[in-house]
Design a protein around this motif. Sequence first.
Motif, short mmCIF file in Angstrom:
data_model
loop_
_atom_site.label_atom_id
_atom_site.label_comp_id
_atom_site.label_asym_id
_atom_site.label_seq_id
_atom_site.Cartn_x
_atom_site.Cartn_y
_atom_site.Cartn_z
N LEU A 164 26.57 43.11 48.90
CA LEU A 164 25.79 44.00 48.05
C LEU A 164 26.20 43.78 46.60
O LEU A 164 27.36 43.98 46.25
N ALA A 173 29.99 50.13 52.15
CA ALA A 173 30.45 48.75 52.25
C ALA A 173 31.96 48.68 52.08
O ALA A 173 32.58 49.56 51.50
N VAL A 174 32.53 47.60 52.59
CA VAL A 174 33.96 47.49 52.61
C VAL A 174 34.38 46.08 52.17
O VAL A 174 33.71 45.10 52.46
N ASN A 175 35.46 46.00 51.40
CA ASN A 175 36.04 44.70 51.07
C ASN A 175 37.43 44.66 51.67
O ASN A 175 38.21 45.59 51.50
N ILE A 176 37.76 43.57 52.34
CA ILE A 176 39.10 43.46 52.90
C ILE A 176 39.74 42.21 52.33
O ILE A 176 39.16 41.13 52.37
N PRO A 203 24.16 48.23 43.05
CA PRO A 203 24.44 49.53 43.66
C PRO A 203 23.17 50.31 44.00
O PRO A 203 22.12 50.08 43.41
N ARG A 263 33.96 40.48 52.71
CA ARG A 263 33.46 41.00 51.45
C ARG A 263 32.05 41.53 51.65
O ARG A 263 31.15 40.79 51.97
N GLU A 264 31.88 42.81 51.45
CA GLU A 264 30.56 43.41 51.65
C GLU A 264 29.95 43.91 50.36
O GLU A 264 28.76 44.19 50.32
N TYR A 265 30.77 44.08 49.33
CA TYR A 265 30.17 44.51 48.07
C TYR A 265 30.92 43.92 46.88
O TYR A 265 32.08 43.57 46.99
N ASN A 266 30.21 43.81 45.82
CA ASN A 266 30.78 43.33 44.57
C ASN A 266 29.90 43.87 43.44
O ASN A 266 28.85 43.33 43.16
N TYR A 267 30.35 44.95 42.84
CA TYR A 267 29.53 45.61 41.83
C TYR A 267 30.01 45.28 40.42
O TYR A 267 29.90 46.10 39.51
#
Lengths: 150, 141
Positions: A40, B38-41, A43, A98-102
């Motif tokens: 993502l 959402a999650v970052n690991i 946002p 990694r599921e998000y990077n805003y």
Amino acid sequence: MENRAVDKPKTSWPSFFDNGWMDKFFNAPLDEFFNYGKVLNVPAVNVTETEKDFRLSIAAPGLEKKDFKIDAYDDMLTISAEHEKEQKEEKDGRFNRREYNYSSWSRSFTLPENCDFGKIDAEYKNGELKIVIPKIEVKEPKKMKTISVN
Amino acid sequence: MYPGTASSKSIPAKSIKAMYFKDELQSNNLKPSSSIPAVNISKTAVKYVIVIAAPGLHREDFCIEVNNAIITIAAQKVASGYDPANDRCEYDYTDWARAFTLPEDADGLLTNAEYQNGELVIQIPRNTLADNVSQTTIYVY
């Protein structure tokens, strides 16, 4: 409020290598590349309308007040954010998932006519950017009347 | 507030599957959506760091549990008053849970969690002698 997509400026010579995918392949963690559609980058936004105002609430955690830039131009409200710290963090840790990077994004909204542009208020709290746009009464166009000549 | 007085809501365990840190082949319902954050690991030499993007909550709203090498993170909050029928609603993080299977060298007992700036940061130290069998509740600071 309708959402208007912001297009990248088109180059005169569109190229297969120009979309930045190669750049992403070499610079981003592999996970992120293969999951590219799933990360993502922009946002989510909630918009509520009350009698007095419109309220936008943007879920952008992990940023700072100074990262945001909000512009109201014509009837378009553009909210963008740029966060510097992200690069450093990536160096000392490798992402497993990694599921998000805003850290860099922009969203635009077309404002309705009855908005008071001068009094837009914004606050960043608890990872949410809250924008309040007050409403004003729009004067109705004068009614036409035909006068007959005596 | 020290751990003894931290209020911890008892959030009912939901039927969620635990997802391994790096497993991409799990079922679709574990992916982030408008109601699941959402999650970052990431992994460093000394610890694993789980960062969950859950803005608009308070630290009391979270419930984190480690049990049998599975970490479960749940949150519940009184509804925020959005009317999804009327307005544009792209996110609603008022009631969710996610679970992850910990790697062998993650020490669940020494986990610490912090809610800051809309992000829940969970740090799990790496330790080859880790004991993940016992059950612990982790408080959020």
